[in-house]
Design a protein around this motif. Structure first.
Motif, PDB file in Angstrom:
ATOM      1  N   PRO A 105       7.306   4.618  -1.270  1.00  0.00           N
ATOM      2  CA  PRO A 105       8.311   3.567  -1.494  1.00  0.00           C
ATOM      3  C   PRO A 105       9.757   4.065  -1.393  1.00  0.00           C
ATOM      4  O   PRO A 105      10.678   3.315  -1.618  1.00  0.00           O
TER       5      PRO A 105
ATOM      6  N   ASN B   5       2.481   6.774   3.938  1.00  0.00           N
ATOM      7  CA  ASN B   5       2.062   6.092   2.714  1.00  0.00           C
ATOM      8  C   ASN B   5       2.023   4.589   2.974  1.00  0.00           C
ATOM      9  O   ASN B   5       2.863   4.054   3.684  1.00  0.00           O
ATOM     10  N   THR B   6       1.048   3.912   2.417  1.00  0.00           N
ATOM     11  CA  THR B   6       0.906   2.464   2.624  1.00  0.00           C
ATOM     12  C   THR B   6       1.333   1.645   1.406  1.00  0.00           C
ATOM     13  O   THR B   6       1.113   0.440   1.364  1.00  0.00           O
ATOM     14  N   ASP B   7       1.967   2.306   0.434  1.00  0.00           N
ATOM     15  CA  ASP B   7       2.390   1.613  -0.784  1.00  0.00           C
ATOM     16  C   ASP B   7       3.707   0.886  -0.515  1.00  0.00           C
ATOM     17  O   ASP B   7       4.791   1.312  -0.935  1.00  0.00           O
TER      18      ASP B   7
ATOM     19  N   TYR C 158       4.761  -2.105  -1.549  1.00  0.00           N
ATOM     20  CA  TYR C 158       5.315  -2.984  -2.573  1.00  0.00           C
ATOM     21  C   TYR C 158       6.038  -2.254  -3.691  1.00  0.00           C
ATOM     22  O   TYR C 158       6.889  -2.843  -4.356  1.00  0.00           O
ATOM     23  N   GLN C 159       5.743  -0.985  -3.900  1.00  0.00           N
ATOM     24  CA  GLN C 159       6.438  -0.257  -4.961  1.00  0.00           C
ATOM     25  C   GLN C 159       7.923  -0.116  -4.607  1.00  0.00           C
ATOM     26  O   GLN C 159       8.270   0.265  -3.490  1.00  0.00           O
TER      27      GLN C 159
END
Length: 263
Positions: free
Chosen positions: A59, A139-141, A143-144
């Motif tokens: 993120p 990284n595929t996160d 929304y953080q």
């Protein structure tokens, strides 16, 4: 409301300066991101001083792109100054009243323009961060920390509402642009001369702190220095409260000035 929006759009679509400034904004935001990526690749030791993470990974990219784009907001803020002072100089607002709008509707139209421009800038910055992150991130996160885009929106409206008020007060295009740009370093100098603790409450400082410099905690990662520095940094809730208050004050002062002025 539709009539107000239609009138503002009719003026803006013919305004070449706004198109040029926004085109520059659209180019420099992603260009700056990739320049920094290239810079870090060429100077890995310097990068490691700031962070062990990849700033293009989710993120972290949300902090990186909102901070970077905040510097270029001045381009769009200048366009607010130019458009507003042109409306005053060429009596555009008076003509709108002659054609049937009330003074309240004319003022509301200018507020709508400020919010619209801030929304477009925020959406574009968000899309830049999303696309660059999807291309570069391992990284595929996604929304953080995505809420940083909301803080960026508030910051953008803050800068634009301040530019709007500035233009209404100064009136003359060239003088308004120069003095508006000079206000940024002047506020910084005056604030630090008075007191760094007091400076954190100044309007442009409050707006700027909504998108803090990336890796700030890593750079100051020593107990005493962090503790000392935190004294000079408002909490997020305090920043939001002050930023919202300054935005309301800017719009309120602008409304009062325009209501009392002979347009």
């Amino acid at each position: 409301m539709k009539q107000i929006i239609a009138l503002e759009y009719a003026k803006l679509k013919k305004f070449q300066t706004l198109k040029i400034l926004f085109a520059v904004y659209m180019v420099v935001v992603p260009a700056w991101m990739y320049f920094m990526n290239f810079f870090f690749q060429m100077n890995p030791d310097l990068k490691n001083i700031f962070t062990k993470e990849n700033p293009f990974d989710f993120p972290h990219i949300w902090n990186f792109i909102t901070y970077s784009a905040s510097f270029f907001n001045i381009l769009l803020a200048v366009s607010v100054v130019i458009i507003t002072t042109n409306d005053i100089q060429y009596k555009t607002m008076r003509q709108n009243i002659i054609e049937g709008l009330t003074k309240h509707q004319v003022i509301l139209g200018k507020f709508v323009f400020v919010i619209f421009l801030g929304t477009v800038a925020t959406l574009y910055t968000f899309l830049c961060g999303l696309v660059i992150g999807l291309i570069e991130s391992s990284n595929t996160d996604v929304y953080q920390h995505i809420h940083l885009n909301i803080l960026y929106f508030i910051q953008t409206i803050g800068y634009f509402s301040f530019a709007f008020l500035f233009a209404i007060v100064v009136k003359r295009p060239a003088i308004a642009i120069v003095t508006f740009i000079l206000y940024f370093p002047v506020e910084t100098i005056i604030g630090n001369i008075i007191s760094p603790k007091m400076y954190r409450f100044f309007p442009l400082k409050v707006y700027a702190d909504l998108t803090p410099i990336p890796f700030f905690k890593a750079v100051l990662n020593s107990g005493s220095r962090v503790e000392k520095t935190n004294i000079l940094i408002l909490s997020l809730s305090e920043q939001l409260m002050l930023a919202s208050g300054y935005i309301i004050l800017c719009f309120a002062f602008t409304y009062v000035l325009l209501r009392r002025r002979d347009l």
